[in-house]
Write a protein that holds these residues in place. Structure first.
Motif, short mmCIF file in Angstrom:
data_model
loop_
_atom_site.label_atom_id
_atom_site.label_comp_id
_atom_site.label_asym_id
_atom_site.label_seq_id
_atom_site.Cartn_x
_atom_site.Cartn_y
_atom_site.Cartn_z
N LEU A 242 -37.90 -53.34 -55.82
CA LEU A 242 -37.79 -53.42 -54.48
C LEU A 242 -39.08 -52.79 -53.72
CD1 LEU A 242 -34.10 -52.12 -53.86
CD2 LEU A 242 -35.15 -54.66 -53.80
N GLY A 243 -39.98 -52.14 -54.61
CA GLY A 243 -41.09 -51.82 -54.03
C GLY A 243 -41.18 -50.55 -53.53
N LEU A 244 -40.13 -49.74 -53.46
CA LEU A 244 -40.01 -48.46 -53.08
C LEU A 244 -40.75 -47.50 -53.79
CD1 LEU A 244 -36.33 -48.65 -52.46
CD2 LEU A 244 -37.86 -49.40 -50.84
N GLN A 245 -42.13 -47.40 -53.28
CA GLN A 245 -43.03 -46.34 -54.01
C GLN A 245 -42.75 -45.03 -54.06
OE1 GLN A 245 -47.06 -47.37 -52.97
NE2 GLN A 245 -47.73 -46.77 -55.08
N PHE A 246 -42.28 -44.42 -52.68
CA PHE A 246 -41.85 -43.05 -52.65
C PHE A 246 -40.81 -42.79 -53.47
CE2 PHE A 246 -39.38 -39.59 -50.67
CZ PHE A 246 -40.22 -38.66 -50.78
N LEU A 247 -39.67 -43.63 -53.63
CA LEU A 247 -38.64 -43.31 -54.44
C LEU A 247 -38.97 -43.39 -55.80
CD1 LEU A 247 -35.70 -44.95 -52.50
CD2 LEU A 247 -36.22 -42.60 -52.54
N VAL A 248 -39.84 -44.45 -56.24
CA VAL A 248 -40.30 -44.51 -57.67
C VAL A 248 -41.07 -43.22 -58.12
CG1 VAL A 248 -42.04 -45.83 -59.02
CG2 VAL A 248 -40.50 -47.00 -57.53
N TYR A 249 -41.78 -42.73 -57.16
CA TYR A 249 -42.62 -41.74 -57.63
C TYR A 249 -41.57 -40.37 -57.82
CZ TYR A 249 -47.36 -43.43 -57.55
OH TYR A 249 -48.36 -44.04 -57.92
N THR A 250 -40.55 -40.04 -57.01
CA THR A 250 -39.69 -39.14 -57.10
C THR A 250 -39.10 -39.31 -58.48
OG1 THR A 250 -39.40 -39.15 -54.49
CG2 THR A 250 -37.77 -38.17 -55.88
N LEU A 251 -38.63 -40.44 -58.72
CA LEU A 251 -37.96 -40.56 -60.06
C LEU A 251 -38.85 -40.54 -61.32
CD1 LEU A 251 -35.67 -43.84 -59.61
CD2 LEU A 251 -34.77 -41.31 -59.84
#
Length: 552
Positions: free
Chosen positions: A289-298
């Motif tokens: 989905l391209g949710l970069q902030f959530l990706v970096y959190t994970l």
């Protein structure tokens, strides 16, 4: 564009570095494997002793020594000596030679050293990926995305790798969950079997004690066992009850400790499998989905969890080796059951002196009880007294009552029954034919017969006790040479050890797959999310540029 490419290259180098570590671990482990062939049993793998070109089978060594006429020292036995020949970090990395012994810290240090590569990978991953994250953050703050264009190859490859590693993480979680369930069930079955064998043995010991105690109370026509025999029964009863209590308590305590640890381990593994599966799914979804902030959190959360799962890989690799060592140790101990070993702490043999003394005492009491019964038969029952000439007269008449077969000579060696004697097995049925009816007023026989109901009952009680003690003779012989423990370990080695080794291996293989898959997924979460974002931004720029061009 240059900033993004630098970040992607840095993460890709991390991927190549850990791929090299895994390859090195597999190669080094494969070169360090030795196969120990135990004829008629199983194959086991040894991690250690790399400088030895051959590991001789333990049984072959024993048979060779016996063929040469050498006498082995049975006072002590080093269990799984060849398999546990590993480097000991607590002893300047010299080879450990103490064999399998879970109470020895050097054993745990040596077997723990086999898991060192996993701990090293965990530390390396934690440090190196932390540096990569710092570099990415610095470049993200300092650089602006002011150039356009993206690589379709990089985009496609990152998507393919992301899908593959996510599937691998799911597979690893399934293997881990299945393995822990089967390992827990197999271990509990093994513990229940060992404890049940110990409980049965302790119960049989208490039965022997009960029979001996009952022998003290036996009275046949006012004839009882001698005082010295009764005193010896009291002495041996204390030792029997003490041995039975020790056996039950020690095996029960060991089961409780092991079961508590297994329950905690099972809960931890289930939590790890669930969390890693959820993490892999969310990371894949947020990247798509391209949710970069959530990706970096994970990524930050996964960075910590991956290090933890690699540590768990090492722990369960260690436990897998310990389980294999224990199975080999049981098989070796079966060949030398009288030797003192570390297995004594798990399922102890009954004290040899106590078992031998109990066996002799049961034989002596059986011999004495039979003599008491036969004395009454010969001196009272089969005598033809004149009417009322003696207190022993009760009008006994008719055919003579056969004497009881004594299974032992006076030196307590086995004896065969003579002609005309009745055995302990069917004497009560035979004697019942010689009973008479008695007068309630005078207490003497009113019909032909030589046994009153009271004397018959007393003789039958003596026979029951004698037969009970005689029947437990083989059991006491098995205690004396520790056969019950040998049989238990033989059954565990043949029936339970293959499952224990197989499922413990499933656990750490599942952990390795999960750890590696999620670790590499972290890399491609970042690469794909940034590549996707850059691809979308580039298409938007191209669309605006094309619109401006047409507007002219």
């Amino acid at each position: 564009m240059l900033c993004f490419r630098s970040n992607a290259y840095a993460l890709f180098l991390v991927f190549l570095f850990f791929l090299f570590l895994f390859r090195h671990e597999v190669v080094s482990e494969a070169s360090d494997v030795r196969t120990l062939h135990i004829p008629g049993y199983y194959k086991s793998f040894v991690f250690g002793g790399r400088e030895h070109s051959e590991v001789l089978p333990w049984r072959k060594i024993e048979r060779r020594n016996l063929a040469e006429g050498s006498e082995a020292d049975n006072s002590s036995l080093i269990l799984a000596e060849k398999r546990t020949y590993r480097r000991d970090p607590l002893n300047d990395f010299k080879k450990y030679t103490g064999g399998w012994n879970i109470s020895n810290e050097h054993y745990w240090a040596s077997v723990g050293f086999t898991a060192a590569p996993f701990f090293a990978i965990a530390a390396g991953w934690f440090v190196i990926f932390a540096l990569c994250l710092c570099i990415i953050c610095i470049r993200h703050c300092c650089c602006q995305l002011n150039s356009y264009g993206y690589s379709r190859t990089a985009y496609a490859l990152s998507l393919i790798f992301l899908v593959l590693f996510t599937i691998a993480a799911i597979v690893g979680c399934v293997v881990l969950y299945t393995g822990q369930g089967k390992f827990h069930a197999s271990t509990m079955n093994t513990l229940d079997y060992a404890v049940n064998k110990a409980d049965v043995t302790a119960e049989n010991l208490r039965n022997v004690s009960d029979y001996l105690s009952a022998a003290k109370k036996i009275t046949v026509d006012s004839t009882i066992l001698s005082p010295d025999v009764q005193k010896s029964i009291d002495d041996i009863d204390k030792k029997i009850n003490s041995s039975a209590s020790t056996l039950s308590r020690q095996t029960g305590d060991n089961k409780d400790r092991i079961q508590h640890g297994l329950d905690q381990m099972r809960f931890a593994l289930i939590v790890v499998a669930a969390v890693m599966l959820f993490l892999a799914f969310l990371g894949f979804l947020f990247s798509i989905l391209g949710l970069q902030f959530l990706v970096y959190t994970l990524v930050i959360l996964g960075w910590i969890l991956v290090a933890g799962t690699f540590i768990l890989c090492g722990v369960f690799h260690l436990l897998h080796n310990v389980a294999g060592d224990a199975c080999v140790s049981m098989d070796e101990w079966v060949q030398n059951p009288t030797a003192h070993t570390a297995l004594d702490d798990i399922l102890p043999c009954v004290d040899n002196a106590t078992a031998q003394e109990t066996l002799l005492k049961t034989k002596n009491v059986t011999y004495q009880l039979v003599n008491v019964v036969n004395a009454v038969i010969n001196n009272v029952v089969n005598q033809n007294f004149p009417p009322a000439s003696t207190p022993l007269y009760y009008n006994q008449s008719g055919p003579l009552v056969p004497v009881l077969c004594n299974p032992f000579h006076s030196d307590l060696t086995d004896r065969l029954c003579a002609s005309g004697e009745v055995s302990l097995y069917n004497s009560s049925e035979v004697w019942k034919k010689y009973t008479c009816n008695i007068s309630t007023s005078s207490g003497i026989c009113t019909t032909p017969g030589r046994l009153t109901a009271q004397i018959y009952s007393q003789m039958s009680a003596a026979v029951n006790v004698s037969y009970g003690l005689y029947r437990y003779g083989p059991f006491l012989v098995n205690l004396q040479d520790c056969t019950f423990v040998r049989d238990t370990f033989t059954d565990i080695s043949h029936d339970y050890c293959p499952g224990l080794r197989r499922y413990s291996q499933w656990i750490y293989i599942g952990l390795v797959i999960v750890s590696a898959a999620v670790m590499l997924s972290l890399v491609f979460w970042v690469i794909y999310a940034r590549e996707r974002r850059h691809r979308v931004y580039t298409k938007q720029y191209d669309a605006r540029s094309e619109g401006l061009y047409k507007g002219r």
